[in-house]
Design a protein around this motif. Structure first.
Motif, short mmCIF file in Angstrom:
data_model
loop_
_atom_site.label_atom_id
_atom_site.label_comp_id
_atom_site.label_asym_id
_atom_site.label_seq_id
_atom_site.Cartn_x
_atom_site.Cartn_y
_atom_site.Cartn_z
N VAL A 187 55.14 -5.71 85.32
CA VAL A 187 54.86 -4.27 85.40
C VAL A 187 55.50 -3.64 86.65
CG1 VAL A 187 52.71 -4.26 84.05
CG2 VAL A 187 52.63 -4.72 86.52
N GLU A 188 55.89 -4.51 87.62
CA GLU A 188 56.51 -3.97 88.85
C GLU A 188 57.99 -3.61 88.64
OE1 GLU A 188 55.87 -6.86 91.98
OE2 GLU A 188 53.80 -7.16 91.32
N ALA A 189 58.57 -4.11 87.55
CA ALA A 189 60.02 -3.93 87.34
C ALA A 189 60.34 -2.61 86.65
CB ALA A 189 60.56 -5.09 86.51
N GLU A 190 61.46 -2.03 87.04
CA GLU A 190 61.94 -0.80 86.38
C GLU A 190 63.01 -1.11 85.35
OE1 GLU A 190 62.42 -0.17 90.13
OE2 GLU A 190 60.53 0.88 90.44
N ALA A 191 63.53 -2.33 85.41
CA ALA A 191 64.42 -2.82 84.35
C ALA A 191 64.12 -4.30 84.18
CB ALA A 191 65.88 -2.61 84.71
N ILE A 192 64.09 -4.76 82.94
CA ILE A 192 63.80 -6.17 82.67
C ILE A 192 64.85 -6.70 81.70
CG2 ILE A 192 62.13 -7.84 81.75
CD1 ILE A 192 59.91 -5.76 82.30
N MET A 204 55.00 -8.97 76.59
CA MET A 204 54.10 -8.15 75.78
C MET A 204 54.12 -6.70 76.29
SD MET A 204 52.97 -10.38 73.72
CE MET A 204 53.16 -12.14 73.61
N ALA A 205 53.61 -5.80 75.46
CA ALA A 205 53.57 -4.38 75.83
C ALA A 205 52.82 -4.19 77.15
CB ALA A 205 52.92 -3.56 74.71
N ALA A 206 51.78 -4.99 77.37
CA ALA A 206 50.97 -4.85 78.59
C ALA A 206 51.73 -5.27 79.85
CB ALA A 206 49.70 -5.69 78.46
N HIS A 207 52.86 -5.96 79.69
CA HIS A 207 53.64 -6.43 80.84
C HIS A 207 54.68 -5.42 81.30
CE1 HIS A 207 52.83 -10.66 79.01
NE2 HIS A 207 51.87 -10.35 79.87
N VAL A 208 54.77 -4.28 80.59
CA VAL A 208 55.88 -3.35 80.84
C VAL A 208 55.34 -1.96 81.18
CG1 VAL A 208 57.90 -2.26 79.77
CG2 VAL A 208 57.39 -4.66 79.28
N SER A 209 55.81 -1.40 82.30
CA SER A 209 55.36 -0.07 82.73
C SER A 209 56.16 1.02 82.02
CB SER A 209 55.59 0.09 84.24
OG SER A 209 54.74 -0.80 84.93
N PRO A 210 55.55 2.22 81.92
CA PRO A 210 56.31 3.36 81.37
C PRO A 210 57.58 3.58 82.18
CG PRO A 210 53.99 3.93 81.66
CD PRO A 210 54.18 2.58 82.29
N GLY A 211 58.63 4.00 81.52
CA GLY A 211 59.88 4.31 82.20
C GLY A 211 60.80 3.12 82.41
N THR A 212 60.37 1.94 81.97
CA THR A 212 61.18 0.73 82.17
C THR A 212 62.31 0.67 81.14
OG1 THR A 212 59.23 -0.43 82.96
CG2 THR A 212 61.04 -1.82 82.21
N HIS A 213 63.43 0.11 81.56
CA HIS A 213 64.49 -0.22 80.60
C HIS A 213 64.47 -1.72 80.34
CE1 HIS A 213 68.16 -0.42 78.36
NE2 HIS A 213 68.66 -1.29 79.23
N LEU A 214 64.51 -2.10 79.07
CA LEU A 214 64.56 -3.52 78.70
C LEU A 214 65.93 -3.83 78.11
CD1 LEU A 214 61.19 -3.64 76.73
CD2 LEU A 214 61.57 -4.42 79.05
N ALA A 215 66.55 -4.88 78.62
CA ALA A 215 67.78 -5.37 78.00
C ALA A 215 67.41 -6.71 77.38
CB ALA A 215 68.88 -5.53 79.03
N CYS A 216 67.21 -6.72 76.06
CA CYS A 216 66.78 -7.94 75.36
C CYS A 216 68.02 -8.63 74.82
CB CYS A 216 65.82 -7.57 74.23
SG CYS A 216 64.32 -6.80 74.85
N MET A 217 68.41 -9.72 75.48
CA MET A 217 69.71 -10.32 75.21
C MET A 217 69.62 -11.69 74.55
SD MET A 217 71.33 -7.81 76.42
CE MET A 217 72.98 -8.43 76.11
N GLY A 218 68.46 -12.28 74.48
CA GLY A 218 68.37 -13.67 74.00
C GLY A 218 68.33 -13.82 72.49
N THR A 219 67.79 -12.83 71.80
CA THR A 219 67.61 -12.98 70.36
C THR A 219 68.88 -12.59 69.61
OG1 THR A 219 65.24 -12.63 70.54
CG2 THR A 219 66.22 -12.21 68.40
#
Ligand code: NAD
Length: 319
Positions: A187-192, A204-219
């Motif tokens: 939740v401390e990260a602004e990009a994951i 999970m959704a609970a691990h991510v703060s509003p305004g975060t960018h996620l780069a999901c690269m593994g799947t």
């Protein structure tokens, strides 16, 4: 045809080259000038995967295929789990042009796509980078991400904590404070960046703060999963290629659950060409589903071939 062996790639293609090549390719895809052919991906048993990613960029003069796969036992043999080779052909004649080692190129083009998404979609004030995963690709991801934001620290989680010190070494080399954390601290990260070969969601959704960018690269295959579908469902979605995102990408699970459909997913290329404005608010969660497209591979391989020809490197053979 020119053979450009794996050992030459590091001197021929830089992370900056990969970034420029991938950006140009995504934009060409968005303009309809280039397209990817359907991916072939087969399970070989015991966790091994093999497949073909291919495409045509007519304007860029690129036709070709990356043949390769994932062999989880390779680490124990002293070679990387990913093994791939890119083959380029003349789009007018079909004649083979080049055979290029694809291992480093895959890491460079994947990290470039992730960094490109961070550059265009993460908040400008993002200072804490989260990384989920600590395998071969993770270090490349971190190195590419430092080029697009002024990170103050990196936090990372990996299912296998013994792999984290290697990623910590990369952070130290880059002068960035690094901390191994529990997933709840994401939740401390602004990009994951997520870059694992996981078959089930970790983030999970609970691990991510509003305004975060996620780069999901593994799947990049049916059955892999890094992120809870509910998180995908509440994010604004971007991808390299929509057809891949819904079938073999992170979105496959949210699509199966009926939470999102093709129409909800924006190609990153549309953001690059200005057709889509990208992030709409500081509070929005943005998610880039980086599935890895054949045209990315062709683009970086073409750079390697051009440089090799300029420097008289590689092996020319008649076929
Ligand atoms: P690797 O084998 O070196 O590392 C695997 C990583 O996944 C490690 O961090 C490991 O701890 C983690 N992991 C394994 N099983 C897990 C589980 N059950 N739950 C959570 N984490 C788990 O692999 P790599 O070369 O770093 O590649 C990572 C992933 O990225 C792979 O799935 C690979 O196919 C994918 N990949 C995607 C692209 C793309 O373009 N999107 C390109 C290259 C690699």
């Amino acid at each position: 045809m020119l053979i450009v062996p794996e050992a030459l790639i590091a001197d021929l293609v830089s992370p900056e080259d990969a970034y420029e090549a991938v950006a140009a390719t995504f934009a060409a895809m968005a303009r309809g000038e280039a397209y990817n052919f359907p991916v072939v991906r087969e399970a070989l048993g015991e966790g091994r995967q093999y497949g073909f990613k291919s495409g045509l960029d007519r304007a860029g003069g690129m036709l070709g295929v990356k043949a390769g796969g994932y062999f989880p036992g390779n680490m124990a043999r002293g070679i990387t789990n990913h093994q791939s080779t890119v083959y380029l052909f003349d789009p007018d004649t079909g004649r083979p042009v080049a055979m290029v080692g694809g291992n480093l190129l895959t890491a460079l083009r994947t990290a470039a796509a992730s960094a490109l998404s961070i550059d265009r979609l993460a908040r400008k004030d993002a200072r804490v980078l989260g990384i989920v995963g600590a395998g071969h690709q993770a270090g490349f991801q971190l190195r590419a991400a430092v080029r697009v934001r002024k990170w103050e620290r990196v936090i990372a989680w990996n299912l296998h904590p013994e792999m984290l010190p290697k990623l910590a070494e990369v952070a130290a080399e880059l002068g960035l404070p690094f901390e191994a954390v529990g997933l709840e601290r994401m939740v401390e990260a602004e990009a994951i960046i997520t870059i694992t070969s996981s078959p089930a969601a970790s983030l999970m959704a609970a691990h991510v703060s509003p305004g975060t960018h996620l780069a999901c690269m593994g799947t990049d295959t049916k059955g892999k999963q890094e992120v809870q579908p509910a998180l995908v469902g509440k994010a604004r979605l971007f991808t390299d290629e929509v057809a891949q995102s819904v079938s073999i990408g992170e979105a496959q699970h949210a699509v199966a659950a009926g939470m999102v459909s093709d129409a909800d997913i924006v190609p990153l290329g549309a953001v690059l060409t200005g057709a889509d404005a990208g992030r709409r608010s500081e509070a929005e969660i943005t998610l880039f589903d980086g599935t890895g497209v054949g045209l990315q591979d062709l683009a970086v391989a073409a750079v390697a071939v051009q440089r090799a020809r300029e420097r008289g490197l590689g092996v020319e053979v008649s076929v």
